[in-house]
Scaffold this motif. Sequence first.
Motif, mmCIF file in Angstrom:
data_model
loop_
_atom_site.group_PDB
_atom_site.id
_atom_site.type_symbol
_atom_site.label_atom_id
_atom_site.label_comp_id
_atom_site.label_asym_id
_atom_site.label_seq_id
_atom_site.Cartn_x
_atom_site.Cartn_y
_atom_site.Cartn_z
ATOM 1 N N GLN A 1 0.807 -1.212 0.000
ATOM 2 C CA GLN A 1 0.000 0.000 0.000
ATOM 3 C C GLN A 1 0.846 1.271 0.000
ATOM 4 O OE1 GLN A 1 -2.543 -0.315 3.410
ATOM 5 N NE2 GLN A 1 -3.754 -2.009 2.574
ATOM 6 N N ASN A 2 1.998 1.243 0.637
ATOM 7 C CA ASN A 2 2.735 2.476 0.906
ATOM 8 C C ASN A 2 3.986 2.674 0.066
ATOM 9 O OD1 ASN A 2 0.853 2.876 2.982
ATOM 10 N ND2 ASN A 2 2.161 1.887 4.508
ATOM 11 N N ARG A 3 4.544 1.640 -0.507
ATOM 12 C CA ARG A 3 5.830 1.811 -1.178
ATOM 13 C C ARG A 3 5.723 2.827 -2.304
ATOM 14 N NH1 ARG A 3 10.249 -1.734 -0.228
ATOM 15 N NH2 ARG A 3 11.205 -0.741 -2.028
ATOM 16 N N THR A 4 6.621 3.808 -2.274
ATOM 17 C CA THR A 4 6.592 4.873 -3.269
ATOM 18 C C THR A 4 6.965 4.380 -4.661
ATOM 19 O OG1 THR A 4 8.868 5.439 -2.632
ATOM 20 C CG2 THR A 4 7.079 6.641 -1.550
ATOM 21 N N GLU A 5 7.799 3.340 -4.746
ATOM 22 C CA GLU A 5 8.139 2.804 -6.063
ATOM 23 C C GLU A 5 6.903 2.230 -6.749
ATOM 24 O OE1 GLU A 5 9.563 2.131 -3.234
ATOM 25 O OE2 GLU A 5 11.743 1.941 -3.383
ATOM 26 N N LEU A 6 6.069 1.520 -5.979
ATOM 27 C CA LEU A 6 4.836 0.986 -6.550
ATOM 28 C C LEU A 6 3.874 2.109 -6.910
ATOM 29 C CD1 LEU A 6 4.246 -2.073 -4.180
ATOM 30 C CD2 LEU A 6 5.353 -2.020 -6.415
ATOM 31 N N ARG A 7 3.830 3.128 -6.071
ATOM 32 C CA ARG A 7 2.962 4.261 -6.384
ATOM 33 C C ARG A 7 3.412 4.951 -7.667
ATOM 34 N NH1 ARG A 7 2.620 10.000 -3.146
ATOM 35 N NH2 ARG A 7 0.890 10.891 -4.332
#
Length: 600
Positions: A351-357
């Motif tokens: 939910q939080n990882r910036t790479e996934l975002r």
Amino acid sequence: MYFTTRKFFIFIGLVFFFFSTGNSVEAQETTQIAKVSVVSKEESAEKEPAPKKEISAEMNRTFTRVGVDQTQTEPLTLNEAIRRALENNNQIEVARDDVRYQETQLRSFLGFYDPVVNVTPNYTRNSTTGSEPTNDFRVNSNVTKSIRQTGGNYSVFFNNSRTENRFAQAQLSSGSTLGESSTSAINSSNLGIQFNQPLLRNFRIDSQRRLIRIQRKRLQQSDADFRRQTIEIISQVQRSYWDLVFALRDLQNRNANLNLSRENLRQIEARIEAGASAPLARAEVATELANREADVLIATQQVATAENSLKTLILRNPNAPEWNESLVPTDQPAFSMEPVDLNIALQEAVQNRTELRRLRLQKEINAIDIEYFRDQTKPQIDLTGSISLNGLAQSGNQNGVLLVPQFTGNDEILRQRLNTLLPLDQQIPARDIPIPPPPSYLVGGYNQALRNILRTDAPNYTVGVTFSFPIGNQTARANLAGARFLQEQNNAQLRSQEQNVIAEVRNAVQAVETARQRVLTARRAIENAEIQLEGERRLFEVGRSTNFLLFQRENTLANARNSLIRAETDYNKALADLQRATSTTFRVNNIEVESPTDNQ
């Protein structure tokens, strides 16, 4: 035969033991005799004082750090170190400036929809040979604006003119002049609106709205990069802070071990002076003292390295005076007996990882491109139209009936010649044609022209449709196909990054659990090492142990304490890595990061 051979080897062993023991006793006795014998002052000056002075200097040696005044200390908590890094770290500042730059780019794209005011004043003087010059004044103005919601545009115009030129007057008055002389002027005012509205292509999305929507995603991506960089710096601050804690505690432990060796050396020298120990014992203790001094030197260097790493993260200026101060961490390593829940950590990371975002935002950018290129494959149908109000008036005052000659110029010359040929009763008379004055609403100058705009006969309307059908439209179709290929690529990249995140979180959770078990193991090791050292000291006091065995027990305890220090700091560093892996650093450390302005 076997029994005899066994006796023989036992006999040889006893003989060897006897001679070796005798040599050792003899050497010990010789040493003792040499110790208590009287020597000259020169020999005493050459042999005894020098080693004592050297050992005394070694015992009083101090260990300093280059470029740091250890009397100037600065207490520092972990939260304070994080706060200073957020304020001063140069890498965070670079990432923050990138977000600000992307905000300016978004505002730049949104400026396309700002209204534009145009004012064009113009003066013209017309001169013809044989006639008086005429003066024309024109002031055209308009406000143009594009519509974000529908992709259309409109222009509100207000044009004004004052002309003395007959040709221009004929154009303004639809072919007829209103003036009575060449010097009369006609005033004209024109107020209206023009518009253009796409009905198919560019109705839902066009190139400008595509750029704005993509820039919004770019802004969010830069915000994600800023958060990732900030989390990385905070994690580095945490690791450097605990490295400094370990280095200082390790240095303290090494110093305590060194002081223990110094105390042992004092006791050995006292026993040697009392004749209870041989001088050789001093060398054994001095060797151990030198080894522990080397450990202290290495530990001092580790403190300097860890402190410089932390200062690099929390100081902005390379010439700041804090570089010469000694940082003193005040927080103690935390420890929890509860293991980390892997499933919760995985959910938080996804939910939080910036790479996934960032990859999800890239996927949304690709969806915008697909929508735009699909729209560009449609035909273009635009609705155009205009509405205007025209006002016209002549300068001057309203006069009576104007008599204009029927024949002028060449016509008058022809009439006169014809009359010379015709009899008197058939001659063509010269008569004036009466011209009535213009209506009152057409006379009055510029103010009357403005009033005429509001008359019921003033409005004009224009409506039209423009059709455009590109044949083939290969460019739009190729762009649409390329965007769909990029969509598949983004999906694969997102799946790959999710796998990397899951593996990283699993490794981080395993590191926390391993460090937690190491802490428990190190605590048990310290308890056992303390028991062993205490027993060895009692044996040494009664003469049943040696310095070598005692040093071994002391080093074992020191290593066990260092293992506990390392395990505790590694546990806190593993927690910091877990926070970074799950992107919960802000929440755990009570840090709030403002999102960039979206300018909806």
